[in-house]
Design a protein around this motif. Structure first.
Motif, PDB file in Angstrom:
ATOM      1  N   LEU A  31       8.645   4.732   4.072  1.00  6.39           N
ATOM      2  CA  LEU A  31       7.222   4.962   3.829  1.00  6.39           C
ATOM      3  C   LEU A  31       6.685   4.002   2.768  1.00  6.39           C
ATOM      4  O   LEU A  31       5.591   3.432   2.912  1.00  6.39           O
ATOM      5  N   GLY A  32       7.475   3.830   1.707  1.00  8.04           N
ATOM      6  CA  GLY A  32       7.056   2.915   0.648  1.00  8.04           C
ATOM      7  C   GLY A  32       6.949   1.478   1.134  1.00  8.04           C
ATOM      8  O   GLY A  32       6.009   0.757   0.760  1.00  8.04           O
ATOM      9  N   SER A  33       7.875   1.059   1.979  1.00  9.15           N
ATOM     10  CA  SER A  33       7.846  -0.310   2.507  1.00  9.15           C
ATOM     11  C   SER A  33       6.660  -0.517   3.435  1.00  9.15           C
ATOM     12  O   SER A  33       6.001  -1.561   3.396  1.00  9.15           O
ATOM     13  N   LEU A  34       6.357   0.492   4.258  1.00 10.01           N
ATOM     14  CA  LEU A  34       5.208   0.392   5.146  1.00 10.01           C
ATOM     15  C   LEU A  34       3.912   0.287   4.344  1.00 10.01           C
ATOM     16  O   LEU A  34       3.046  -0.563   4.639  1.00 10.01           O
ATOM     17  N   TYR A  35       3.783   1.121   3.323  1.00 11.45           N
ATOM     18  CA  TYR A  35       2.587   1.083   2.479  1.00 11.45           C
ATOM     19  C   TYR A  35       2.491  -0.250   1.739  1.00 11.45           C
ATOM     20  O   TYR A  35       1.394  -0.821   1.594  1.00 11.45           O
ATOM     21  N   THR A  36       3.635  -0.760   1.276  1.00 10.41           N
ATOM     22  CA  THR A  36       3.648  -2.022   0.537  1.00 10.41           C
ATOM     23  C   THR A  36       3.245  -3.193   1.419  1.00 10.41           C
ATOM     24  O   THR A  36       2.496  -4.083   0.997  1.00 10.41           O
ATOM     25  N   ILE A  37       3.749  -3.215   2.652  1.00 13.27           N
ATOM     26  CA  ILE A  37       3.380  -4.290   3.586  1.00 13.27           C
ATOM     27  C   ILE A  37       1.881  -4.294   3.828  1.00 13.27           C
ATOM     28  O   ILE A  37       1.233  -5.348   3.852  1.00 13.27           O
ATOM     29  N   LEU A  39      -0.376  -2.982   1.771  1.00 12.42           N
ATOM     30  CA  LEU A  39      -1.026  -3.293   0.498  1.00 12.42           C
ATOM     31  C   LEU A  39      -1.031  -4.791   0.217  1.00 12.42           C
ATOM     32  O   LEU A  39      -2.016  -5.334  -0.293  1.00 12.42           O
ATOM     33  N   LEU A  40       0.058  -5.474   0.568  1.00 12.41           N
ATOM     34  CA  LEU A  40       0.157  -6.901   0.287  1.00 12.41           C
ATOM     35  C   LEU A  40      -0.772  -7.738   1.150  1.00 12.41           C
ATOM     36  O   LEU A  40      -0.977  -8.931   0.867  1.00 12.41           O
ATOM     37  N   GLN A  41      -1.321  -7.146   2.202  1.00 16.29           N
ATOM     38  CA  GLN A  41      -2.287  -7.863   3.039  1.00 16.29           C
ATOM     39  C   GLN A  41      -3.674  -7.883   2.409  1.00 16.29           C
ATOM     40  O   GLN A  41      -4.546  -8.635   2.853  1.00 16.29           O
ATOM     41  N   VAL A  45      -4.570  -8.410  -3.939  1.00 17.15           N
ATOM     42  CA  VAL A  45      -3.225  -8.712  -4.427  1.00 17.15           C
ATOM     43  C   VAL A  45      -3.031 -10.221  -4.405  1.00 17.15           C
ATOM     44  O   VAL A  45      -3.064 -10.847  -3.345  1.00 17.15           O
ATOM     45  N   SER A  46      -2.848 -10.812  -5.571  1.00 19.28           N
ATOM     46  CA  SER A  46      -2.693 -12.262  -5.664  1.00 19.28           C
ATOM     47  C   SER A  46      -1.301 -12.681  -5.222  1.00 19.28           C
ATOM     48  O   SER A  46      -0.331 -11.914  -5.330  1.00 19.28           O
ATOM     49  N   SER A  47      -1.211 -13.887  -4.731  1.00 13.45           N
ATOM     50  CA  SER A  47       0.072 -14.417  -4.262  1.00 13.45           C
ATOM     51  C   SER A  47       0.848 -14.979  -5.450  1.00 13.45           C
ATOM     52  O   SER A  47       0.507 -16.035  -5.994  1.00 13.45           O
ATOM     53  N   LYS A  48       1.851 -14.250  -5.875  1.00 12.02           N
ATOM     54  CA  LYS A  48       2.720 -14.677  -6.967  1.00 12.02           C
ATOM     55  C   LYS A  48       4.169 -14.616  -6.509  1.00 12.02           C
ATOM     56  O   LYS A  48       4.481 -14.085  -5.447  1.00 12.02           O
ATOM     57  N   SER A  49       5.044 -15.162  -7.337  1.00 10.39           N
ATOM     58  CA  SER A  49       6.456 -15.175  -6.968  1.00 10.39           C
ATOM     59  C   SER A  49       7.002 -13.762  -6.822  1.00 10.39           C
ATOM     60  O   SER A  49       7.785 -13.474  -5.912  1.00 10.39           O
ATOM     61  N   VAL A  52       5.961 -12.206  -3.531  1.00 10.92           N
ATOM     62  CA  VAL A  52       6.726 -12.791  -2.421  1.00 10.92           C
ATOM     63  C   VAL A  52       8.069 -12.080  -2.280  1.00 10.92           C
ATOM     64  O   VAL A  52       8.496 -11.730  -1.172  1.00 10.92           O
ATOM     65  N   LEU A  53       8.748 -11.851  -3.393  1.00  8.98           N
ATOM     66  CA  LEU A  53      10.042 -11.166  -3.368  1.00  8.98           C
ATOM     67  C   LEU A  53       9.881  -9.712  -2.929  1.00  8.98           C
ATOM     68  O   LEU A  53      10.696  -9.191  -2.158  1.00  8.98           O
ATOM     69  N   ILE A  54       8.835  -9.047  -3.416  1.00  6.70           N
ATOM     70  CA  ILE A  54       8.585  -7.661  -3.021  1.00  6.70           C
ATOM     71  C   ILE A  54       8.310  -7.580  -1.520  1.00  6.70           C
ATOM     72  O   ILE A  54       8.788  -6.669  -0.835  1.00  6.70           O
ATOM     73  N   SER A  55       7.538  -8.527  -1.002  1.00  3.69           N
ATOM     74  CA  SER A  55       7.243  -8.555   0.427  1.00  3.69           C
ATOM     75  C   SER A  55       8.513  -8.687   1.257  1.00  3.69           C
ATOM     76  O   SER A  55       8.673  -8.037   2.293  1.00  3.69           O
TER      77      SER A  55
END
Length: 218
Positions: A31-37, A39-41, A45-49, A52-55
């Protein structure tokens, strides 16, 4: 960023604190990974290093999703073609790959947090999106190679049981078994090492770093 921090805490507990994943941690992790994916769209959310690793960690849970769906199909419809020894070994290797990718990337994030806390200016040229993407790619390549070796060993083991094999195939089987055993030993000791390193990094960040910040403030 608060949600991403909560997600990281969840993943640290799932892979670096718990000795093995259980149904609750796996479900919460998915569930957390689905929400994070999702959220990152967001453009917020700025593109930082770090992102990228969290994604990459979140996307690694796709392997877990494949295993969960396969188990549900087998349990619900009694599909025997998915319950072969080869497929069972493949699903287990996918779970192993997910755990190894997550542990390595979480350790990279911990190291990055350590650099940000103690060497913010000196490490700026290292903490780039390009390097984060390269690191994720290297981790995936190494873990994929490991998964292939494990799956090859399981395939040869099943073949040796089901049929007589030649001396040449026996040599290949022995070599594959030795390499796989070596990788499992390295993975075990690497897992212990990563846990120790992560504890050290966050001890330094939350205790030494916080103490130094308070002294500078006063």
């Amino acid at each position: 960023m608060k949600d991403l921090r909560r997600y990281l805490v969840l993943k640290y507990i799932q892979y670096l604190v718990l000795s093995s994943s259980n149904a609750v941690s796996t479900f919460l992790g998915l569930l957390g990974s689905l929400y994070t994916i999702i959220l990152l769209q967001s453009a917020k959310v700025s593109s930082k290093s770090t992102t990228v690793l969290i994604s990459s960690i979140a996307k690694a849970d796709i392997l877990v999703s494949v295993c969960v769906v396969s188990d549900m199909i087998i349990w619900t419809f009694d599909v025997r073609i998915l319950s072969t020894a080869f497929t069972s070994a493949l699903l287990q290797n996918l779970l192993t790959a997910n755990a190894h990718v997550s542990c390595l990337l979480l350790s990279c994030i911990a190291f990055e947090a350590y650099l940000i806390t103690f060497f913010p200016m000196e490490s700026r040229h290292v903490r780039t999106v390009k390097n984060a993407k390269l690191t994720s790619r290297i981790v995936w390549i190494l873990v994929t190679a490991e998964c292939v070796i494990f799956q090859t060993e399981d395939f040869l083991k099943a073949s040796s049981i089901s049929a007589h094999i030649s001396s040449h195939c026996t040599s290949v089987f022995d070599l594959s078994g030795r390499v796989a055993a070596l990788l499992r030993s390295l993975s075990y000791f690497l897992g212990i090492f990563l846990r120790i390193v992560n504890v050290y990094f966050y001890y330094k960040i939350f205790f030494t770093g916080t103490k130094a910040h308070i002294l500078e403030h006063y």
